[in-house]
Motif scaffolding. Structure first.
Motif, PDB file in Angstrom:
ATOM      1  N   VAL A  83       2.652   6.058   9.603  1.00 13.39           N
ATOM      2  CA  VAL A  83       3.229   6.745   8.450  1.00 13.39           C
ATOM      3  C   VAL A  83       2.828   8.217   8.528  1.00 13.39           C
ATOM      4  N   ASN A  84       3.773   9.078   8.204  1.00 15.40           N
ATOM      5  CA  ASN A  84       3.543  10.521   8.260  1.00 15.40           C
ATOM      6  C   ASN A  84       3.494  11.087   6.857  1.00 15.40           C
ATOM      7  N   ILE A  85       2.604  12.037   6.676  1.00 14.63           N
ATOM      8  CA  ILE A  85       2.445  12.689   5.382  1.00 14.63           C
ATOM      9  C   ILE A  85       2.074  14.143   5.650  1.00 14.63           C
ATOM     10  N   SER A  86       2.461  15.016   4.723  1.00 15.21           N
ATOM     11  CA  SER A  86       2.069  16.417   4.854  1.00 15.21           C
ATOM     12  C   SER A  86       1.372  16.863   3.577  1.00 15.21           C
ATOM     13  N   LEU A  87       0.703  17.969   3.695  1.00 10.75           N
ATOM     14  CA  LEU A  87       0.009  18.576   2.563  1.00 10.75           C
ATOM     15  C   LEU A  87       0.553  19.992   2.437  1.00 10.75           C
ATOM     16  N   LYS A  88       1.216  20.281   1.324  1.00  7.72           N
ATOM     17  CA  LYS A  88       1.794  21.614   1.104  1.00  7.72           C
ATOM     18  C   LYS A  88       1.603  21.993  -0.355  1.00  7.72           C
ATOM     19  N   ASP A  89       1.155  23.216  -0.563  1.00  4.56           N
ATOM     20  CA  ASP A  89       0.873  23.708  -1.915  1.00  4.56           C
ATOM     21  C   ASP A  89      -0.086  22.762  -2.644  1.00  4.56           C
ATOM     22  N   HIS A  90      -1.046  22.258  -1.922  1.00  4.15           N
ATOM     23  CA  HIS A  90      -2.086  21.360  -2.443  1.00  4.15           C
ATOM     24  C   HIS A  90      -1.502  20.081  -3.037  1.00  4.15           C
TER      25      HIS A  90
ATOM     26  N   THR B  82      -3.307  19.123  12.226  1.00  2.00           N
ATOM     27  CA  THR B  82      -2.834  17.739  12.105  1.00  2.00           C
ATOM     28  C   THR B  82      -3.970  16.800  12.466  1.00  2.00           C
ATOM     29  N   ILE B  83      -4.116  15.724  11.702  1.00  2.00           N
ATOM     30  CA  ILE B  83      -5.106  14.700  12.022  1.00  2.00           C
ATOM     31  C   ILE B  83      -4.431  13.334  12.066  1.00  2.00           C
ATOM     32  N   THR B  84      -5.056  12.433  12.790  1.00  4.94           N
ATOM     33  CA  THR B  84      -4.589  11.056  12.884  1.00  4.94           C
ATOM     34  C   THR B  84      -5.723  10.148  12.433  1.00  4.94           C
ATOM     35  N   MET B  85      -5.385   9.215  11.536  1.00  7.13           N
ATOM     36  CA  MET B  85      -6.384   8.281  11.023  1.00  7.13           C
ATOM     37  C   MET B  85      -5.902   6.864  11.259  1.00  7.13           C
ATOM     38  N   ARG B  86      -6.769   6.044  11.805  1.00  4.59           N
ATOM     39  CA  ARG B  86      -6.444   4.645  12.053  1.00  4.59           C
ATOM     40  C   ARG B  86      -7.086   3.789  10.962  1.00  4.59           C
ATOM     41  N   ILE B  87      -6.251   2.999  10.308  1.00  2.70           N
ATOM     42  CA  ILE B  87      -6.690   2.174   9.187  1.00  2.70           C
ATOM     43  C   ILE B  87      -6.573   0.707   9.580  1.00  2.70           C
ATOM     44  N   ARG B  88      -7.579  -0.063   9.254  1.00  2.00           N
ATOM     45  CA  ARG B  88      -7.580  -1.500   9.556  1.00  2.00           C
ATOM     46  C   ARG B  88      -6.427  -2.187   8.829  1.00  2.00           C
TER      47      ARG B  88
ATOM     48  N   PHE C 134       0.275  16.201  -1.696  1.00  2.00           N
ATOM     49  CA  PHE C 134       0.684  15.303  -0.615  1.00  2.00           C
ATOM     50  C   PHE C 134       2.183  15.053  -0.744  1.00  2.00           C
ATOM     51  N   GLN C 135       2.862  15.104   0.389  1.00  2.00           N
ATOM     52  CA  GLN C 135       4.306  14.863   0.417  1.00  2.00           C
ATOM     53  C   GLN C 135       4.623  13.860   1.516  1.00  2.00           C
ATOM     54  N   PRO C 136       5.077  12.663   1.218  1.00  3.72           N
ATOM     55  CA  PRO C 136       5.267  12.123  -0.119  1.00  3.72           C
ATOM     56  C   PRO C 136       3.916  11.737  -0.730  1.00  3.72           C
ATOM     57  N   ALA C 137       3.898  11.626  -2.040  1.00  3.76           N
ATOM     58  CA  ALA C 137       2.659  11.270  -2.740  1.00  3.76           C
ATOM     59  C   ALA C 137       2.388   9.774  -2.670  1.00  3.76           C
ATOM     60  N   GLU C 138       3.392   9.005  -2.258  1.00  2.00           N
ATOM     61  CA  GLU C 138       3.211   7.560  -2.133  1.00  2.00           C
ATOM     62  C   GLU C 138       3.750   7.103  -0.781  1.00  2.00           C
ATOM     63  N   LEU C 139       2.862   6.534   0.009  1.00  2.00           N
ATOM     64  CA  LEU C 139       3.207   5.998   1.323  1.00  2.00           C
ATOM     65  C   LEU C 139       3.377   4.491   1.209  1.00  2.00           C
ATOM     66  N   HIS C 140       4.148   3.904   2.115  1.00  2.00           N
ATOM     67  CA  HIS C 140       4.348   2.449   2.112  1.00  2.00           C
ATOM     68  C   HIS C 140       4.072   1.901   3.508  1.00  2.00           C
ATOM     69  N   ALA C 141       3.417   0.732   3.550  1.00  2.00           N
ATOM     70  CA  ALA C 141       3.111   0.077   4.818  1.00  2.00           C
ATOM     71  C   ALA C 141       3.043  -1.432   4.585  1.00  2.00           C
ATOM     72  N   PRO C 142       3.303  -2.210   5.633  1.00  2.00           N
ATOM     73  CA  PRO C 142       3.228  -3.666   5.485  1.00  2.00           C
ATOM     74  C   PRO C 142       1.782  -4.165   5.513  1.00  2.00           C
TER      75      PRO C 142
ATOM     76  N   GLY D 242      -1.328  -6.614   6.500  1.00  2.00           N
ATOM     77  CA  GLY D 242      -1.755  -7.360   7.673  1.00  2.00           C
ATOM     78  C   GLY D 242      -1.534  -6.672   9.007  1.00  2.00           C
ATOM     79  N   LYS D 243      -1.119  -5.413   9.007  1.00  2.00           N
ATOM     80  CA  LYS D 243      -0.924  -4.672  10.257  1.00  2.00           C
ATOM     81  C   LYS D 243      -1.794  -3.421  10.242  1.00  2.00           C
ATOM     82  N   PRO D 244      -2.308  -3.018  11.408  1.00  2.00           N
ATOM     83  CA  PRO D 244      -3.042  -1.753  11.457  1.00  2.00           C
ATOM     84  C   PRO D 244      -2.098  -0.612  11.069  1.00  2.00           C
ATOM     85  N   ILE D 245      -2.654   0.414  10.457  1.00  2.00           N
ATOM     86  CA  ILE D 245      -1.854   1.550   9.993  1.00  2.00           C
ATOM     87  C   ILE D 245      -2.405   2.821  10.619  1.00  2.00           C
ATOM     88  N   VAL D 246      -1.504   3.670  11.084  1.00  2.00           N
ATOM     89  CA  VAL D 246      -1.875   4.990  11.585  1.00  2.00           C
ATOM     90  C   VAL D 246      -1.265   6.002  10.626  1.00  2.00           C
ATOM     91  N   ILE D 247      -2.111   6.811  10.014  1.00  2.00           N
ATOM     92  CA  ILE D 247      -1.644   7.867   9.115  1.00  2.00           C
ATOM     93  C   ILE D 247      -1.771   9.190   9.863  1.00  2.00           C
TER      94      ILE D 247
END
Length: 117
Positions: A35-42, A87-93, A44-52, A54-59
């Motif tokens: 899932v991709n997200i940006s930070l602009k004018d302080h 840009t940063i990448t975060m791996r979520i369990r 988060f865009q979008p302010a709500e992310l969606h993911a399934p 039981g699967k690992p998530i990469v933000i």
């Protein structure tokens, strides 16, 4: 079986086992949802992310502001600084269904949610 045949058999089994073990991390990485997200004018865009669930998530977070920010979430167990323009990448369990809050630790009013279904 004679000794050379046994050694060839053992070598073949070892090679097969090693091959299967090397493939396992790649298979798990392919299961990850990005899932991709940006930070602009302080904000988060979008302010709500969606993911399934039981699967690992990469933000992947792109900071479009010139100032650094710190992506933090106690619920996701992540805390990472992103430089201005960086840009940063975060791996979520894999996560259970739920709504997980995250925020910019430098500006706590800047927040968003990861919704897992």
């Amino acid at each position: 079986m004679n000794q050379p045949s046994i050694n060839k058999y053992r070598l073949a089994i070892a090679a097969l086992t090693l091959g299967l073990l090397l493939m396992m991390p790649a298979a798990r990485a392919e299961d990850a949802v990005t899932v991709n997200i940006s930070l602009k004018d302080h904000r988060f865009q979008p302010a709500e992310l969606h993911a399934p669930a039981g699967k690992p998530i990469v933000i992947i977070l792109k900071n479009l502001d010139p100032a650094p920010a710190e992506f933090e979430s106690h619920m996701l167990r992540v805390e990472k600084v992103v430089t201005g323009g960086g840009t940063i990448t975060m791996r979520i369990r894999p996560l259970e269904p739920g709504r997980y809050r995250f925020f910019d630790d430098f500006r706590p009013e800047t927040q968003g949610y990861l919704v897992v279904k």
